[in-house]
Enzyme design. Sequence first.
Site, PDB file in Angstrom:
ATOM      1  N   ARG A  50       4.051 -15.211   5.633  1.00 42.42           N
ATOM      2  CA  ARG A  50       2.932 -15.522   6.544  1.00 42.42           C
ATOM      3  C   ARG A  50       3.288 -16.674   7.491  1.00 42.42           C
ATOM      4  O   ARG A  50       2.889 -16.675   8.664  1.00 42.42           O
ATOM      5  CB  ARG A  50       1.696 -15.865   5.710  1.00 42.42           C
ATOM      6  CG  ARG A  50       0.447 -16.092   6.537  1.00 42.42           C
ATOM      7  CD  ARG A  50      -0.791 -16.141   5.652  1.00 42.42           C
ATOM      8  NE  ARG A  50      -1.994 -16.347   6.442  1.00 42.42           N
ATOM      9  CZ  ARG A  50      -2.854 -17.349   6.253  1.00 42.42           C
ATOM     10  NH1 ARG A  50      -2.630 -18.248   5.298  1.00 42.42           N
ATOM     11  NH2 ARG A  50      -3.916 -17.468   7.018  1.00 42.42           N
ATOM     12  N   HIS A  63       2.800 -16.595  11.503  1.00 41.82           N
ATOM     13  CA  HIS A  63       1.988 -17.572  12.248  1.00 41.82           C
ATOM     14  C   HIS A  63       2.846 -18.389  13.213  1.00 41.82           C
ATOM     15  O   HIS A  63       2.358 -18.853  14.237  1.00 41.82           O
ATOM     16  CB  HIS A  63       1.233 -18.490  11.275  1.00 41.82           C
ATOM     17  CG  HIS A  63       0.003 -17.842  10.708  1.00 41.82           C
ATOM     18  ND1 HIS A  63      -1.167 -18.511  10.460  1.00 41.82           N
ATOM     19  CD2 HIS A  63      -0.239 -16.551  10.359  1.00 41.82           C
ATOM     20  CE1 HIS A  63      -2.080 -17.666   9.977  1.00 41.82           C
ATOM     21  NE2 HIS A  63      -1.534 -16.475   9.896  1.00 41.82           N
ATOM     22  N   ASP A  64       4.114 -18.576  12.878  1.00 43.77           N
ATOM     23  CA  ASP A  64       4.997 -19.259  13.822  1.00 43.77           C
ATOM     24  C   ASP A  64       5.176 -18.404  15.079  1.00 43.77           C
ATOM     25  O   ASP A  64       4.985 -18.874  16.207  1.00 43.77           O
ATOM     26  CB  ASP A  64       6.359 -19.543  13.168  1.00 43.77           C
ATOM     27  CG  ASP A  64       7.287 -20.310  14.095  1.00 43.77           C
ATOM     28  OD1 ASP A  64       6.771 -21.119  14.901  1.00 43.77           O
ATOM     29  OD2 ASP A  64       8.513 -20.111  14.026  1.00 43.77           O
ATOM     30  N   ASN A  87      -4.712 -22.123   9.985  1.00 40.18           N
ATOM     31  CA  ASN A  87      -3.445 -22.518   9.357  1.00 40.18           C
ATOM     32  C   ASN A  87      -3.610 -23.429   8.150  1.00 40.18           C
ATOM     33  O   ASN A  87      -2.631 -23.767   7.484  1.00 40.18           O
ATOM     34  CB  ASN A  87      -2.529 -23.195  10.384  1.00 40.18           C
ATOM     35  CG  ASN A  87      -1.852 -22.174  11.282  1.00 40.18           C
ATOM     36  OD1 ASN A  87      -1.770 -20.996  10.923  1.00 40.18           O
ATOM     37  ND2 ASN A  87      -1.366 -22.613  12.435  1.00 40.18           N
ATOM     38  N   HIS A 107       0.321  -7.590   3.909  1.00 41.53           N
ATOM     39  CA  HIS A 107      -0.747  -7.950   2.963  1.00 41.53           C
ATOM     40  C   HIS A 107      -0.555  -7.284   1.603  1.00 41.53           C
ATOM     41  O   HIS A 107      -1.420  -7.373   0.746  1.00 41.53           O
ATOM     42  CB  HIS A 107      -2.121  -7.619   3.553  1.00 41.53           C
ATOM     43  CG  HIS A 107      -2.530  -8.566   4.639  1.00 41.53           C
ATOM     44  ND1 HIS A 107      -3.641  -8.402   5.428  1.00 41.53           N
ATOM     45  CD2 HIS A 107      -1.953  -9.716   5.073  1.00 41.53           C
ATOM     46  CE1 HIS A 107      -3.738  -9.403   6.297  1.00 41.53           C
ATOM     47  NE2 HIS A 107      -2.712 -10.207   6.104  1.00 41.53           N
ATOM     48  N   ASP A 159      -3.448  -7.441  -2.785  1.00 47.94           N
ATOM     49  CA  ASP A 159      -3.070  -6.089  -3.209  1.00 47.94           C
ATOM     50  C   ASP A 159      -3.107  -6.119  -4.733  1.00 47.94           C
ATOM     51  O   ASP A 159      -2.084  -6.264  -5.396  1.00 47.94           O
ATOM     52  CB  ASP A 159      -1.653  -5.795  -2.673  1.00 47.94           C
ATOM     53  CG  ASP A 159      -1.160  -4.420  -3.056  1.00 47.94           C
ATOM     54  OD1 ASP A 159      -1.935  -3.647  -3.654  1.00 47.94           O
ATOM     55  OD2 ASP A 159       0.006  -4.121  -2.757  1.00 47.94           O
TER      56      ASP A 159
HETATM   57  C1  HEM Z   1      -3.296  -8.156  11.749  1.00 44.86           C
HETATM   58  C2  HEM Z   1      -3.797  -9.353  11.773  1.00 44.86           C
HETATM   59  C3  HEM Z   1      -3.841 -10.260  10.579  1.00 44.86           C
HETATM   60  C4  HEM Z   1      -4.920 -10.942  10.154  1.00 44.86           C
HETATM   61  C5  HEM Z   1      -6.324 -10.930  10.775  1.00 44.86           C
HETATM   62  C6  HEM Z   1      -4.544 -11.674   8.973  1.00 44.86           C
HETATM   63  C7  HEM Z   1      -5.360 -12.514   8.257  1.00 44.86           C
HETATM   64  C8  HEM Z   1      -5.021 -13.118   7.065  1.00 44.86           C
HETATM   65  C9  HEM Z   1      -5.891 -13.953   6.287  1.00 44.86           C
HETATM   66  C10 HEM Z   1      -7.339 -14.312   6.655  1.00 44.86           C
HETATM   67  C11 HEM Z   1      -5.232 -14.311   5.160  1.00 44.86           C
HETATM   68  C12 HEM Z   1      -5.765 -15.116   3.983  1.00 44.86           C
HETATM   69  C13 HEM Z   1      -5.556 -16.591   4.128  1.00 44.86           C
HETATM   70  C14 HEM Z   1      -6.220 -17.302   2.980  1.00 44.86           C
HETATM   71  O1  HEM Z   1      -7.422 -17.180   2.836  1.00 44.86           O
HETATM   72  O2  HEM Z   1      -5.511 -17.999   2.219  1.00 44.86           O
HETATM   73  C15 HEM Z   1      -3.926 -13.722   5.231  1.00 44.86           C
HETATM   74  C16 HEM Z   1      -2.960 -13.853   4.275  1.00 44.86           C
HETATM   75  C17 HEM Z   1      -1.698 -13.332   4.386  1.00 44.86           C
HETATM   76  N1  HEM Z   1      -1.166 -12.683   5.474  1.00 44.86           N
HETATM   77 FE1  HEM Z   1      -2.209 -11.997   7.057  1.00 44.86          FE
HETATM   78  N2  HEM Z   1      -3.222 -11.421   8.719  1.00 44.86           N
HETATM   79  C18 HEM Z   1      -2.749 -10.558   9.680  1.00 44.86           C
HETATM   80  C19 HEM Z   1      -1.453 -10.110   9.809  1.00 44.86           C
HETATM   81  C20 HEM Z   1      -0.420 -10.459   8.983  1.00 44.86           C
HETATM   82  C21 HEM Z   1       0.964 -10.161   9.222  1.00 44.86           C
HETATM   83  C22 HEM Z   1       1.487  -9.487  10.484  1.00 44.86           C
HETATM   84  C23 HEM Z   1       1.665 -10.626   8.171  1.00 44.86           C
HETATM   85  C24 HEM Z   1       3.146 -10.580   7.918  1.00 44.86           C
HETATM   86  C25 HEM Z   1       3.940  -9.648   8.343  1.00 44.86           C
HETATM   87  C26 HEM Z   1       0.713 -11.212   7.247  1.00 44.86           C
HETATM   88  C27 HEM Z   1       1.026 -11.749   6.031  1.00 44.86           C
HETATM   89  C28 HEM Z   1       0.115 -12.368   5.193  1.00 44.86           C
HETATM   90  C29 HEM Z   1       0.452 -12.798   3.848  1.00 44.86           C
HETATM   91  C30 HEM Z   1       1.768 -12.575   3.142  1.00 44.86           C
HETATM   92  C31 HEM Z   1      -0.689 -13.424   3.349  1.00 44.86           C
HETATM   93  C32 HEM Z   1      -0.856 -14.070   1.968  1.00 44.86           C
HETATM   94  C33 HEM Z   1      -0.502 -15.530   2.049  1.00 44.86           C
HETATM   95  C34 HEM Z   1      -0.633 -16.274   0.728  1.00 44.86           C
HETATM   96  O3  HEM Z   1      -0.406 -15.694  -0.327  1.00 44.86           O
HETATM   97  O4  HEM Z   1      -0.934 -17.475   0.776  1.00 44.86           O
HETATM   98  N3  HEM Z   1      -0.533 -11.118   7.799  1.00 44.86           N
HETATM   99  N4  HEM Z   1      -3.827 -13.003   6.407  1.00 44.86           N
END
Ligand code: HEM
Length: 320
Positions: free
Chosen positions: A63, A67-68, A95, A193, A238
């Site tokens: 992530r 975000h970078d 962030n 995700h 997941d």
């Molecule tokens: C399509 C738009 C996307 C949205 C709206 C989105 C939104 C979010 C949000 C809200 C979280 C949860 C943050 C939290 O509450 O701790 C999250 C977690 C995460 N996102 Fe996304 N995301 C998107 C795309 C992506 C992409 C493109 C990737 C990587 C290729 C990604 C990888 C992740 C990962 C791995 C987590 C889990 C992080 C953790 O375990 O702390 N996301 N995302």
Amino acid sequence: MEIMRSWQLPLALLVILAASSAAAAQLEIGFYSKTCPDAEKIVQEEMTKIIAAAPSLAGPLLRLHFHDCFVRGCDASVLLESTPGNTAEKDAKPNKSLRGFGSVERVKAKLEAACPGIVSCADVLTLMSRDAVVLSHGPHWPVALGRRDGMASSATEASNELPPASGDVPLLAKIFASKGLNLKDLAVLSGGHTLGTAHCASFDDRLSNSTVDPSLDSEYADRLRLKCGSGGVLAEMDPGSYKTFDGSYYRQVAKRRGLFRSDAALLADATTGDYVRRVASGKFDAEFFRDFSESMIKMGNVGVLTGSQGEIRKKCYVLN
Ligand code: HEM
């Protein structure tokens, strides 16, 4: 752990893709072959230790790279600390839940010890996110290198440019298009995700009685409500395989168990919905792995600085 498995070797096409799109971005496979020949190996060895000790860090590190890249390009601007006159990306609201900064500094310190001032933080983060996926049993793809580190980082830009969890496909597609990524990239990269966890605050607007989201499976909503209501803070994105990179995210989304509105939205749109159902069938996980590799290569090229632009930071959290 062996970082590349034999079934992934015939990905010659990916090497061509990586090399050609890297040329457009002026990056190069083997960029450090003369100046820091062990760079990739050092990252890989440290990542193997980091993920062995804390498998749940794979998601956060993936992530971080996303975000970078979405704010000022993949230039490690997300790693910079705020200063008295500037609130950095890191301190923007979306962030606040980022993790893994310490691991990036740890890997960077190893590289600085081996080859001072050579390997950029932007490249370190790109390699770490690839290795995080590999070490979670996901695909391996070649990473072209030569990114340089940016000199600026703005919380306002991060708040404006990162996709919101409430986004529908038209909005998400617009944000992705502004980074040169298409609708397929959106469907594929959302598959990230499959790893990690989310804070209840990121999705509990879908659970409250007055605004309960009909696109969320009601049984699953009950389970989430129970989890978050009883003092829980985090939910697996997941469930059951949040430390394993696989296609099961799409099976959750297809069952209306995607955690965010942005996940659920993929099912509602015709094009992204087709992709979700295809991978959800379980017959196309290998295709998803290839697609994910391709889209990650594209994302890793977004807005990169090369040549004499920016700098090579000594420490990733502060300008030289
Ligand atoms: C399509 C738009 C996307 C949205 C709206 C989105 C939104 C979010 C949000 C809200 C979280 C949860 C943050 C939290 O509450 O701790 C999250 C977690 C995460 N996102 Fe996304 N995301 C998107 C795309 C992506 C992409 C493109 C990737 C990587 C290729 C990604 C990888 C992740 C990962 C791995 C987590 C889990 C992080 C953790 O375990 O702390 N996301 N995302």
